[in-house]
Design a protein around this motif. Structure first.
Motif, short mmCIF file in Angstrom:
data_model
loop_
_atom_site.label_atom_id
_atom_site.label_comp_id
_atom_site.label_asym_id
_atom_site.label_seq_id
_atom_site.Cartn_x
_atom_site.Cartn_y
_atom_site.Cartn_z
N SER A 156 -17.36 0.04 -3.87
CA SER A 156 -16.04 0.68 -3.84
C SER A 156 -15.46 0.93 -5.23
O SER A 156 -14.37 0.50 -5.56
CB SER A 156 -15.06 -0.17 -3.01
OG SER A 156 -13.86 0.52 -2.78
N TRP B 64 -8.51 3.89 -8.67
CA TRP B 64 -8.30 5.16 -7.96
C TRP B 64 -7.33 6.07 -8.69
O TRP B 64 -7.23 7.25 -8.36
CB TRP B 64 -7.78 4.88 -6.55
CG TRP B 64 -8.58 3.83 -5.86
CD1 TRP B 64 -8.15 2.61 -5.42
CD2 TRP B 64 -9.98 3.87 -5.55
NE1 TRP B 64 -9.18 1.90 -4.87
CE2 TRP B 64 -10.32 2.66 -4.93
CE3 TRP B 64 -10.98 4.83 -5.74
CZ2 TRP B 64 -11.62 2.37 -4.50
CZ3 TRP B 64 -12.27 4.54 -5.32
CH2 TRP B 64 -12.58 3.34 -4.72
N ASP C 74 -2.95 4.33 5.49
CA ASP C 74 -2.78 2.98 4.93
C ASP C 74 -2.91 1.92 6.03
O ASP C 74 -3.50 0.85 5.80
CB ASP C 74 -1.43 2.86 4.24
CG ASP C 74 -1.42 3.47 2.85
OD1 ASP C 74 -2.51 3.60 2.27
OD2 ASP C 74 -0.33 3.80 2.34
N LEU D 284 0.82 -1.21 0.00
CA LEU D 284 0.00 0.00 0.00
C LEU D 284 0.86 1.26 0.00
O LEU D 284 0.53 2.24 -0.68
CB LEU D 284 -0.93 0.01 1.21
CG LEU D 284 -2.36 -0.53 0.95
CD1 LEU D 284 -2.32 -2.00 0.59
CD2 LEU D 284 -3.25 -0.30 2.16
N ALA E 84 -7.60 -4.41 0.65
CA ALA E 84 -7.58 -3.03 1.14
C ALA E 84 -7.58 -2.04 -0.01
O ALA E 84 -8.21 -0.97 0.07
CB ALA E 84 -6.36 -2.82 2.03
N LEU E 85 -6.89 -2.38 -1.11
CA LEU E 85 -6.87 -1.48 -2.27
C LEU E 85 -8.22 -1.47 -2.98
O LEU E 85 -8.71 -0.41 -3.37
CB LEU E 85 -5.76 -1.91 -3.23
CG LEU E 85 -4.32 -1.62 -2.77
CD1 LEU E 85 -3.33 -2.32 -3.68
CD2 LEU E 85 -4.05 -0.12 -2.77
N ARG F 76 -6.54 1.49 6.72
CA ARG F 76 -7.21 0.71 5.67
C ARG F 76 -6.95 -0.77 5.84
O ARG F 76 -7.85 -1.60 5.66
CB ARG F 76 -6.74 1.19 4.30
CG ARG F 76 -7.24 2.57 3.90
CD ARG F 76 -6.45 3.15 2.76
NE ARG F 76 -7.00 4.43 2.29
CZ ARG F 76 -6.34 5.29 1.53
NH1 ARG F 76 -5.07 5.01 1.15
NH2 ARG F 76 -6.90 6.43 1.15
N GLU G 67 -5.44 -1.00 -7.77
CA GLU G 67 -5.15 0.42 -7.59
C GLU G 67 -5.60 1.25 -8.78
O GLU G 67 -5.73 2.48 -8.67
CB GLU G 67 -3.65 0.64 -7.33
CG GLU G 67 -2.75 0.40 -8.53
CD GLU G 67 -2.47 -1.07 -8.80
OE1 GLU G 67 -1.86 -1.37 -9.84
OE2 GLU G 67 -2.84 -1.93 -7.97
N TYR H 52 -13.99 1.82 2.45
CA TYR H 52 -13.31 1.92 3.74
C TYR H 52 -13.02 3.36 4.12
O TYR H 52 -13.13 3.74 5.29
CB TYR H 52 -12.01 1.11 3.71
CG TYR H 52 -12.22 -0.37 3.50
CD1 TYR H 52 -13.43 -0.97 3.84
CD2 TYR H 52 -11.22 -1.18 2.97
CE1 TYR H 52 -13.64 -2.33 3.65
CE2 TYR H 52 -11.42 -2.53 2.78
CZ TYR H 52 -12.62 -3.10 3.11
OH TYR H 52 -12.82 -4.44 2.92
N ASP H 53 -12.65 4.18 3.15
CA ASP H 53 -12.40 5.59 3.46
C ASP H 53 -13.68 6.29 3.90
O ASP H 53 -13.65 7.18 4.77
CB ASP H 53 -11.80 6.30 2.24
CG ASP H 53 -10.32 5.99 2.08
OD1 ASP H 53 -9.79 5.15 2.83
OD2 ASP H 53 -9.69 6.57 1.17
N GLN I 168 -10.92 0.44 -0.92
CA GLN I 168 -10.48 1.74 -0.42
C GLN I 168 -11.60 2.78 -0.40
O GLN I 168 -11.74 3.54 0.56
CB GLN I 168 -9.32 2.25 -1.27
CG GLN I 168 -8.78 3.60 -0.87
CD GLN I 168 -7.56 3.98 -1.68
OE1 GLN I 168 -6.64 3.19 -1.82
NE2 GLN I 168 -7.58 5.19 -2.24
#
Length: 527
Positions: free
Chosen positions: A194, A423, A120, A54, A92-93, A123, A420, A99-100, A96
């Protein structure tokens, strides 16, 4: 003297604990059962790997799929821990966005004000709490220990407090809270699955454009968040899957010579290290095989004999048939070859048939990756050209029998493998890439010989990168025709029932075929 645990009227004081210490919180605070000296102060190796991934993605603009294997080997993770680290980092990616949104409700300041390393770590902890079968106490303790080891003791109290708030609700409860009162379906899908809102809208449009029902959007977004199984390819005539099968792989269901591998670090396989077996999505395998399988038309040149129309001219005509016909070897071109996955498959197929391949890549460091991918092949079969693909037609007009244009694109069809990417990409990327895609396809249609075929491929289903590009190029020329890509794709697949195209093109989907969302158009240049 009043009891320190009581209020002024003798009742319980919710601002103080039993020892009389002031809480300074509106809600009860949970305390760790471990003494400070007993709390974890080291980083669990698997969680440390996820954190390193991350951090590299956020700080260095790195690609998770390139950083993760290196970090796993550096920390010498076994199969079980490598699997845990992979799910933690990729999960987690992928999550994101959701989760954010959850963390924003649990942190007393805007997330952009947090140190990126702290965010990070949060997350990573949130993914364990909300989406993995990790006991809450273990997720909290280990994430705080990670923070103490790699960030410092100071932020660990903040991380502990925030993650305790996160753990107060399940993912379903948090999602319900985040979407309560939201009437915009796109925003609801964005928060639930997400994905940035613009990508949700783009994928909805793509479904319709490629002839599917827009109601499939929820299944498509969910498929983008599912951890993909590693797809292996044994290079035809060179590789073997025996080692992979011994390690627990199972035969692939879509592409010939493929396997599905879920037994840990694939880099431990000797055949992977030698390059005769490769990691490649089944969709990528199928589009390359489709180009190699499509039937070419023999096209003769203008008569060059001394008496055009006479017997001598006819004999000369017979000798002037272009490569790939009348027993002549074919010349193939991979116009956008880096990093070399499809080039390796095309090169192996060309080698089996006595043909040759030119792999073009504009950047030298990526050209070196292509050379490495082609290393298992006979050097006489392939050549790497370092140069702008848009200039190939100037050097090689009317030359190649088969041309692959695996065009640079947004990668919206590979979000499950490149978590990733969702994003990083912006709507403005599409316009800039569209110009390049059209120029590359135009160059390919000039470099291919009459009777030859160009495969236009993207790992994006976005209409602006697929059908719009192809239709624009078709309108500008009167010497090309669109072939039935779906039928050819069916012919090369093991199932024979993949044709999910629209208007003679083919579009694969994660939620339907279990592949990346690969787009394929086959265009023949006519006489």
């Amino acid at each position: 003297m009043s009891n320190p645990g009581q209020g002024k009227a003798g009742g319980p004081d919710r601002r103080r604990n039993a020892a009389g210490r002031e809480r300074n919180r509106s809600e009860p605070r949970g305390f760790s059962t471990a003494a400070p000296s007993e709390r974890t102060r080291r980083a669990d190796p698997a969680r440390l790997v996820a954190f390193e991934v991350l951090r590299a993605v956020a700080a260095d603009d790195a690609y998770a799929n390139l950083v993760l294997p290196v970090s796993i080997r550096k920390h010498k993770l076994d199969k079980r821990d490598a699997g845990f680290a992979t799910e933690l980092a990729y999960g987690a990616l992928r999550g994101q966005g959701t989760y954010d949104a959850v963390l924003a409700k649990c942190v007393d300041r805007p997330l952009e004000k947090l140190d990126p390393a702290i965010l990070d770590a949060l997350r990573i902890g949130t993914h364990q709490l909300l989406a993995m079968r990790v006991p809450a106490h273990a997720a909290l303790d280990q994430t705080v220990g990670l923070a103490r080891a790699v960030i410092g003791a100071g932020p660990s109290a903040l991380i502990n407090a925030v993650l305790r708030r996160v753990s107060s609700k399940s993912l379903e409860e948090w999602t319900a809270e985040l979407t309560a009162g939201v009437t915009d379906a796109t925003k609801v899908s964005s928060l639930t699955h997400s994905h940035p809102e613009w990508i949700v809208r783009a994928l909805r449009q793509a479904l319709v454009d490629h002839g599917r029902d827009v109601s499939e959007i929820e299944a498509l977004l969910a498929a983008n968040n599912a951890a993909p199984v590693v797809n292996l390819l044994a290079l035809p005539g060179l590789g073997s899957l025996d080692e992979a099968f011994e390690a627990g792989a199972v035969p692939g269901e879509l592409a010939e010579g493929s396997a599905l591998f879920s037994a840990g670090d694939v880099g431990r396989l000797e055949s992977i290290r030698t390059g005769t077996t490769r990691v490649q999505d089944a969709g990528s395998q199928l589009v390359a095989r489709a180009l190699a399988a499509v039937q070419l038309e023999p096209v003769q040149l203008e008569p060059v004999g001394p008496e055009a129309g006479g017997p001598e001219a006819a004999e000369e005509d017979a000798r002037s048939v272009r490569p790939g016909t009348a027993g002549r070897s074919e010349q193939w071109l991979d116009l956008c070859a880096g990093p070399g996955g499809k080039s390796a498959l095309l090169g192996a197929l060309a080698q089996q048939r006595g043909n040759t391949l030119v792999a073009n890549e504009p950047l030298e460091h990526r050209a070196q990756l292509v050379r490495q991918a082609l290393r298992p092949l006979n050097p006489a079969v392939w050549t790497v050209r370092v140069g702008d693909g848009r200039t190939v037609a100037e050097d090689f007009p009317d030359t190649f029998d088969r041309v692959l244009v695996d065009a640079p694109c947004t990668g919206l069809g590979a979000l499950r493998r490149r978590p990733e990417a969702r994003w990083r990409r912006k709507p403005s990327d599409i316009a800039g890439l569209g110009t390049l895609q059209r120029e590359l396809l135009a160059a390919a249609l000039t470099a291919v010989r009459p009777g030859g075929v160009v495969a236009y491929v993207t790992c994006s289903p976005h209409p602006a990168e697929t059908s719009a590009v192809v239709q624009d190029c078709l309108r500008r020329r009167d010497d090309v025709e669109l072939l039935d890509a779906g039928a050819v794709l069916d012919d090369v697949s093991l199932t024979g029932s993949l044709a999910a195209g629209h208007e003679s093109t083919a579009q694969l989907w994660p939620h339907v075929h279990g592949t990346d969302a690969m787009y394929l158009a086959l265009i023949r240049r006519t006489a």
